[in-house]
Design a protein around this motif. Structure first.
Motif, PDB file in Angstrom:
ATOM      1  N   ILE A 158      17.843  -0.096 -15.145  1.00 34.70           N
ATOM      2  CA  ILE A 158      16.814  -0.522 -16.107  1.00 34.70           C
ATOM      3  C   ILE A 158      15.423  -0.220 -15.559  1.00 34.70           C
ATOM      4  O   ILE A 158      14.560   0.298 -16.268  1.00 34.70           O
ATOM      5  N   ALA A 159      15.203  -0.528 -14.286  1.00 40.33           N
ATOM      6  CA  ALA A 159      13.893  -0.284 -13.676  1.00 40.33           C
ATOM      7  C   ALA A 159      13.570   1.209 -13.694  1.00 40.33           C
ATOM      8  O   ALA A 159      12.435   1.599 -14.003  1.00 40.33           O
ATOM      9  N   ARG A 160      14.538   2.025 -13.386  1.00 35.79           N
ATOM     10  CA  ARG A 160      14.311   3.477 -13.381  1.00 35.79           C
ATOM     11  C   ARG A 160      13.917   3.958 -14.774  1.00 35.79           C
ATOM     12  O   ARG A 160      13.012   4.782 -14.923  1.00 35.79           O
ATOM     13  N   GLN A 161      14.565   3.425 -15.797  1.00 34.42           N
ATOM     14  CA  GLN A 161      14.222   3.799 -17.176  1.00 34.42           C
ATOM     15  C   GLN A 161      12.790   3.394 -17.519  1.00 34.42           C
ATOM     16  O   GLN A 161      12.158   4.013 -18.363  1.00 34.42           O
ATOM     17  N   GLU A 162      12.304   2.352 -16.860  1.00 36.33           N
ATOM     18  CA  GLU A 162      10.942   1.869 -17.119  1.00 36.33           C
ATOM     19  C   GLU A 162       9.929   2.438 -16.118  1.00 36.33           C
ATOM     20  O   GLU A 162       8.782   1.998 -16.085  1.00 36.33           O
ATOM     21  N   GLY A 163      10.376   3.396 -15.296  1.00 38.41           N
ATOM     22  CA  GLY A 163       9.458   4.080 -14.400  1.00 38.41           C
ATOM     23  C   GLY A 163       9.297   3.483 -13.016  1.00 38.41           C
ATOM     24  O   GLY A 163       8.375   3.849 -12.287  1.00 38.41           O
ATOM     25  N   TYR A 164      10.187   2.573 -12.633  1.00 40.78           N
ATOM     26  CA  TYR A 164      10.127   1.960 -11.307  1.00 40.78           C
ATOM     27  C   TYR A 164      11.294   2.481 -10.468  1.00 40.78           C
ATOM     28  O   TYR A 164      12.454   2.229 -10.789  1.00 40.78           O
ATOM     29  N   SER A 165      10.993   3.193  -9.402  1.00 43.14           N
ATOM     30  CA  SER A 165      12.058   3.797  -8.601  1.00 43.14           C
ATOM     31  C   SER A 165      12.488   2.933  -7.416  1.00 43.14           C
ATOM     32  O   SER A 165      13.554   3.149  -6.856  1.00 43.14           O
ATOM     33  N   LEU A 166      11.678   1.957  -7.042  1.00 46.98           N
ATOM     34  CA  LEU A 166      12.004   1.107  -5.902  1.00 46.98           C
ATOM     35  C   LEU A 166      12.220  -0.324  -6.361  1.00 46.98           C
ATOM     36  O   LEU A 166      11.392  -0.893  -7.066  1.00 46.98           O
ATOM     37  N   VAL A 167      13.353  -0.906  -5.945  1.00 45.94           N
ATOM     38  CA  VAL A 167      13.693  -2.294  -6.281  1.00 45.94           C
ATOM     39  C   VAL A 167      13.596  -3.134  -5.008  1.00 45.94           C
ATOM     40  O   VAL A 167      14.063  -2.732  -3.942  1.00 45.94           O
ATOM     41  N   ASP A 217       1.674  -2.565  -8.827  1.00 44.03           N
ATOM     42  CA  ASP A 217       2.252  -2.632 -10.168  1.00 44.03           C
ATOM     43  C   ASP A 217       3.677  -3.132  -9.962  1.00 44.03           C
ATOM     44  O   ASP A 217       4.554  -2.377  -9.555  1.00 44.03           O
ATOM     45  N   VAL A 218       3.880  -4.421 -10.183  1.00 44.42           N
ATOM     46  CA  VAL A 218       5.182  -5.044  -9.923  1.00 44.42           C
ATOM     47  C   VAL A 218       5.773  -5.543 -11.231  1.00 44.42           C
ATOM     48  O   VAL A 218       5.094  -6.177 -12.033  1.00 44.42           O
ATOM     49  N   ARG A 219       7.043  -5.246 -11.423  1.00 43.85           N
ATOM     50  CA  ARG A 219       7.763  -5.685 -12.623  1.00 43.85           C
ATOM     51  C   ARG A 219       8.923  -6.578 -12.186  1.00 43.85           C
ATOM     52  O   ARG A 219       9.876  -6.106 -11.579  1.00 43.85           O
ATOM     53  N   PRO A 220       8.848  -7.892 -12.468  1.00 41.86           N
ATOM     54  CA  PRO A 220       9.948  -8.779 -12.098  1.00 41.86           C
ATOM     55  C   PRO A 220      11.081  -8.743 -13.132  1.00 41.86           C
ATOM     56  O   PRO A 220      10.839  -8.723 -14.339  1.00 41.86           O
ATOM     57  N   TYR A 221      12.304  -8.733 -12.612  1.00 37.44           N
ATOM     58  CA  TYR A 221      13.513  -8.748 -13.438  1.00 37.44           C
ATOM     59  C   TYR A 221      14.327  -9.989 -13.070  1.00 37.44           C
ATOM     60  O   TYR A 221      14.705 -10.154 -11.907  1.00 37.44           O
ATOM     61  N   GLN A 233       0.847  -1.203   0.000  1.00 33.34           N
ATOM     62  CA  GLN A 233       0.000   0.000   0.000  1.00 33.34           C
ATOM     63  C   GLN A 233       0.877   1.246   0.000  1.00 33.34           C
ATOM     64  O   GLN A 233       0.564   2.232  -0.662  1.00 33.34           O
ATOM     65  N   GLU A 234       1.983   1.186   0.748  1.00 34.14           N
ATOM     66  CA  GLU A 234       2.918   2.321   0.800  1.00 34.14           C
ATOM     67  C   GLU A 234       3.802   2.388  -0.444  1.00 34.14           C
ATOM     68  O   GLU A 234       4.324   3.452  -0.770  1.00 34.14           O
ATOM     69  N   ASN A 235       3.994   1.248  -1.107  1.00 31.83           N
ATOM     70  CA  ASN A 235       4.882   1.157  -2.279  1.00 31.83           C
ATOM     71  C   ASN A 235       4.142   0.436  -3.403  1.00 31.83           C
ATOM     72  O   ASN A 235       4.414  -0.733  -3.683  1.00 31.83           O
ATOM     73  N   PRO A 236       3.222   1.116  -4.073  1.00 25.49           N
ATOM     74  CA  PRO A 236       2.356   0.444  -5.041  1.00 25.49           C
ATOM     75  C   PRO A 236       2.986   0.197  -6.414  1.00 25.49           C
ATOM     76  O   PRO A 236       2.374  -0.478  -7.249  1.00 25.49           O
ATOM     77  N   ARG A 237       4.183   0.698  -6.663  1.00 25.37           N
ATOM     78  CA  ARG A 237       4.845   0.506  -7.962  1.00 25.37           C
ATOM     79  C   ARG A 237       6.292   0.106  -7.686  1.00 25.37           C
ATOM     80  O   ARG A 237       7.092   0.927  -7.228  1.00 25.37           O
ATOM     81  N   VAL A 238       6.620  -1.168  -7.966  1.00 24.90           N
ATOM     82  CA  VAL A 238       7.925  -1.700  -7.577  1.00 24.90           C
ATOM     83  C   VAL A 238       8.516  -2.607  -8.650  1.00 24.90           C
ATOM     84  O   VAL A 238       7.801  -3.218  -9.437  1.00 24.90           O
ATOM     85  N   ALA A 239       9.828  -2.657  -8.643  1.00 20.79           N
ATOM     86  CA  ALA A 239      10.574  -3.622  -9.449  1.00 20.79           C
ATOM     87  C   ALA A 239      11.044  -4.718  -8.493  1.00 20.79           C
ATOM     88  O   ALA A 239      11.318  -4.447  -7.324  1.00 20.79           O
ATOM     89  N   LEU A 240      11.120  -5.934  -8.976  1.00 15.92           N
ATOM     90  CA  LEU A 240      11.502  -7.070  -8.138  1.00 15.92           C
ATOM     91  C   LEU A 240      12.639  -7.844  -8.772  1.00 15.92           C
ATOM     92  O   LEU A 240      12.528  -8.282  -9.924  1.00 15.92           O
ATOM     93  N   GLY A 241      13.730  -8.012  -8.032  1.00 16.18           N
ATOM     94  CA  GLY A 241      14.779  -8.943  -8.443  1.00 16.18           C
ATOM     95  C   GLY A 241      14.217 -10.338  -8.254  1.00 16.18           C
ATOM     96  O   GLY A 241      14.024 -10.793  -7.123  1.00 16.18           O
ATOM     97  N   PHE A 242      13.919 -11.009  -9.365  1.00 17.61           N
ATOM     98  CA  PHE A 242      13.143 -12.246  -9.343  1.00 17.61           C
ATOM     99  C   PHE A 242      13.983 -13.426  -9.794  1.00 17.61           C
ATOM    100  O   PHE A 242      14.445 -13.476 -10.929  1.00 17.61           O
ATOM    101  N   SER A 243      14.165 -14.397  -8.886  1.00 18.55           N
ATOM    102  CA  SER A 243      14.942 -15.587  -9.216  1.00 18.55           C
ATOM    103  C   SER A 243      14.059 -16.781  -9.541  1.00 18.55           C
ATOM    104  O   SER A 243      14.528 -17.759 -10.106  1.00 18.55           O
ATOM    105  N   GLY A 244      12.783 -16.713  -9.124  1.00 17.12           N
ATOM    106  CA  GLY A 244      11.900 -17.864  -9.268  1.00 17.12           C
ATOM    107  C   GLY A 244      12.018 -18.828  -8.108  1.00 17.12           C
ATOM    108  O   GLY A 244      11.421 -19.905  -8.119  1.00 17.12           O
TER     109      GLY A 244
END
Length: 190
Positions: A101-110, A36-40, A8-19
């Motif tokens: 990369i996340a910052r370029q795609e609009g995600y400021s928090l990883v 809005d989460v974007r896994p990398y 709720q406090e961080n609704p747009r995030v990038a995630l270092g995703f290993s599976g």
């Protein structure tokens, strides 16, 4: 803080995703919270091929597209030399790359998937996460590995019983240089 509160406090995030167990549960929790989460997935020679395949399968099951980031980690001499703090150097480079990369795609928090149990081990990579401003919501929610596995099982995530997989470089004694050939030999042997 609960994961729901975190997202709720961080609704747009990038995630270092290993599976793995932790990052998979974190991805699921973010989606359930409406974030809005974007896994990398950072693809290096340190991971066996099946890890990437497992990560892509799980993300597809959750209906999420993963950004695969190929990265030549051995181009950094301080990683290839394999010192005792190799993980610090490795994670510093990997998270710098993801943050850019996340910052370029609009995600400021990883985010990354450390949990409470990870604080009991020798984890030089943890320092890199802190220095890079990478957040660890499972840690902030005070969740340990068994709790993450239990929650994952209850939610039907296939990763609930996935064995922990350290990167291939951990099989090479500190001080022995890491090479692609050594890593491939380890992967074939396992």
């Amino acid at each position: 803080m609960t994961l729901q509160e975190f997202f709720q406090e961080n609704p747009r995030v990038a995630l270092g995703f290993s599976g793995g167990v932790d990052s998979s549960y974190l991805l699921y929790a973010a989606l359930q919270a409406g974030a809005d989460v974007r896994p990398y997935f950072i693809s290096t020679v340190f991971q066996p091929a099946f890890e990437r395949e497992d990560a892509m399968r799980l993300a597809a099951d959750l209906g999420v597209e993963v950004t695969v980031v190929p990265y030549d980690i051995l181009s950094h001499p301080e990683v290839a030399a394999n010192p005792a703090d190799r993980c610090y150097h490795c994670k510093t480079h990997l998270f710098k790359s993801v943050r850019e990369i996340a910052r370029q795609e609009g995600y400021s928090l990883v985010l990354e998937g450390s949990n409470v149990d990870d604080m009991n081990d020798f984890r030089p990579g943890r320092k890199a996460c802190v220095e890079q401003g990478v957040k660890s919501p499972l840690l902030e929610a005070d969740l340990n590995k068994e709790e993450v596995r239990t929650l994952s099982r209850e939610l039907g995530l296939k990763t609930h019983d996935k064995p922990a997989e350290a990167c291939l470089s951990t099989r090479i004694p500190y001080g022995t240089p890491i090479t692609v050939g050594r890593l491939r030999d380890i992967e074939r042997a396992e």
